[in-house]
Design a protein around this motif. Structure first.
Motif, mmCIF file in Angstrom:
data_model
loop_
_atom_site.group_PDB
_atom_site.id
_atom_site.type_symbol
_atom_site.label_atom_id
_atom_site.label_comp_id
_atom_site.label_asym_id
_atom_site.label_seq_id
_atom_site.Cartn_x
_atom_site.Cartn_y
_atom_site.Cartn_z
ATOM 1 N N ASN A 45 -5.009 1.780 64.667
ATOM 2 C CA ASN A 45 -4.017 2.236 65.255
ATOM 3 C C ASN A 45 -2.689 1.687 65.532
ATOM 4 N N SER A 46 -2.902 0.249 65.363
ATOM 5 C CA SER A 46 -1.710 -0.840 65.686
ATOM 6 C C SER A 46 -0.726 -0.920 64.403
ATOM 7 N N GLU A 128 1.921 1.198 68.972
ATOM 8 C CA GLU A 128 0.543 2.207 68.842
ATOM 9 C C GLU A 128 1.274 3.054 68.353
#
Lengths: 155, 272
Positions: A45-46, A128
């Motif tokens: 998710n980064s 994020e």
């Protein structure tokens, strides 16, 4: 000459870098690209974000990077900071939406990292991500290479 | 809803806004607002500003660029503007010319600093044709090898601004507020301010420069006269510009940093 070209090809392959036909700016294979010349590296998710070799080459020596605050929200396609080069500030636009979790503070003392290492030490922010589907709007390395060639050929 | 006309006779349209004596901070706020909230092209000419004011670029550090003690003593306002570039001191003798354009106004022009700078030099080459030895030299407008205007830009995703402060005249004493910059073009060759710059008034009358500039702009655009009211739009009401006046506390802190730097330099071990 031939042996140095072979070395360069092997080095490029090891570093997972492809060099477009006319030997212009480098493009990395593991990244996605925006048409405003930012790259994004996705890990889960980064997202790590920076500007491309094409961008830094055309901007000139970067003397200052305006960084956002950690915790700030970024939106796909919208500006979140700026670089200064050759008397100009140029907006940096986020390829994805989300929250800034880290900024590259090294750029405060060494803005030239954006020129010297645009895909590695010159990263600008980590985000994020809010919506991974936004990645579908971005270009893959081959598409981006072609985009840069077409843009440069027009001018 | 009518689509706004952006081109006529193959040339992009531009709103020409002529101002006189508008304070430089107000001008910068107007420019930033138009860059970020307007969809039109604009040419703004401000014929002189009010009192002498120092204007630094976005990353300018007062302790490196200014003789701060004199600046504070003489109460010279210091502004940090939204565009890049160096430091200028402007006053009634300065003529400001600004272009704010959509990227697609000139599809063949890449919206990066160098191409935009080169494009702008085409305009001024026409202005000075037959008048002076004008050229663009390492991003400065020069007559011979003397700089007569300071340039800066800001580039967004779809628009850009290129603005210039022209030294039609200046007070020699005002240059004493500025230090020699660390980053300087090669052709400057370490010359002090007064040996590096020149006054445009020695080459061209003031109104003549403005008229010739408007004519030159007309060869790249179709001009429409505009007023300040036309520059307002619903989008611009909530816009907050970033150019700002530095507070006295900030200048005093800069004195402290400047003294700390000098102390560090003085105490650094000498090379044997």
């Amino acid at each position: 000459m031939a042996s140095s070209l072979l070395w360069a090809t092997r080095a490029a392959s090891f570093l997972r870098i492809s060099v477009p036909y006319r030997g212009f700016a480098t493009v990395c294979k593991d990244l996605k690209y925006a048409d405003s010349h930012e790259w994004v590296k996705v890990e889960g998710n980064s997202a790590t974000i920076g500007i491309t070799d094409h961008a830094q080459d055309h901007l000139g020596d970067v003397v200052y990077v305006e960084l956002p605050e950690e915790g700030a929200e970024v939106t796909q396609g919208a500006g979140f900071g700026a670089v200064e080069s050759v008397k100009a500030t140029s907006d940096i636009n986020s390829p994805v939406s989300g929250k800034v979790v880290e900024v590259n503070r090294e750029l405060n003392d060494s803005p030239g990292l954006v020129n010297g290492s645009p895909y590695e030490n010159g990263w600008i922010i980590k985000v994020e991500m809010k919506n991974v589907d936004e990645l579908n709007c971005l270009m893959d390395p081959d598409q981006y290479s072609k985009f840069c060639e077409e843009e440069d050929a027009k001018h | 809803m009518a689509v706004s006309q952006t081109r006529s006779m193959g040339l992009p349209l531009i709103n020409l806004l002529r101002l006189r004596g508008v304070p430089i901070l107000q001008q910068l706020h107007l420019e930033e607002r138009l860059l970020r909230t307007s969809y039109d092209n604009w040419c703004i000419i401000n014929d002189g500003t009010t009192k002498p004011t120092i204007v630094m670029g976005v990353s300018g550090k007062a302790e490196e660029l200014l003789e701060i003690e004199s600046v504070i003593r003489d109460e010279i306002p210091v502004i940090r503007r939204f565009t890049g570039g160096g430091t200028v001191i402007v006053d009634q003798g300065t003529i400001f010319v600004t272009f704010i354009c959509n990227k697609d106004a000139f599809p063949d022009l890449q919206s990066y600093p160098q191409p935009i700078m080169s494009w702008s030099s085409l305009i001024y080459k026409k202005v000075f044709q037959g008048i002076g030895d004008f050229s663009l030299r390492e991003n400065d407008y020069v007559l011979g090898n003397h700089k007569f205007g300071g340039n800066a830009q800001s580039i967004t995703k779809n628009r850009w601004v290129h603005h210039t402060s022209f030294l039609w005249d200046y007070q020699t004493s005002n240059m004493g507020y500025l230090k020699l910059p660390k980053r300087a073009p090669e052709y400057r060759q370490a010359r002090g301010h007064l040996d590096f710059i020149c006054r445009m008034k020695d080459h061209i009358p003031r109104s003549n420069f403005i008229d010739r500039t408007i004519d030159a702009v007309g060869s790249h655009f179709v001009l429409t006269s505009a007023d300040l009211e036309a520059s307002q739009s619903p989008l611009s009401l909530n816009f907050e510009p970033s150019s700002r006046l530095l507070k006295r506390e900030e200048l005093e802190e800069a004195i402290f940093k400047s003294r700390a730097r000098r102390a560090c330099a003085a105490s650094a071990p000498q090379a044997s």
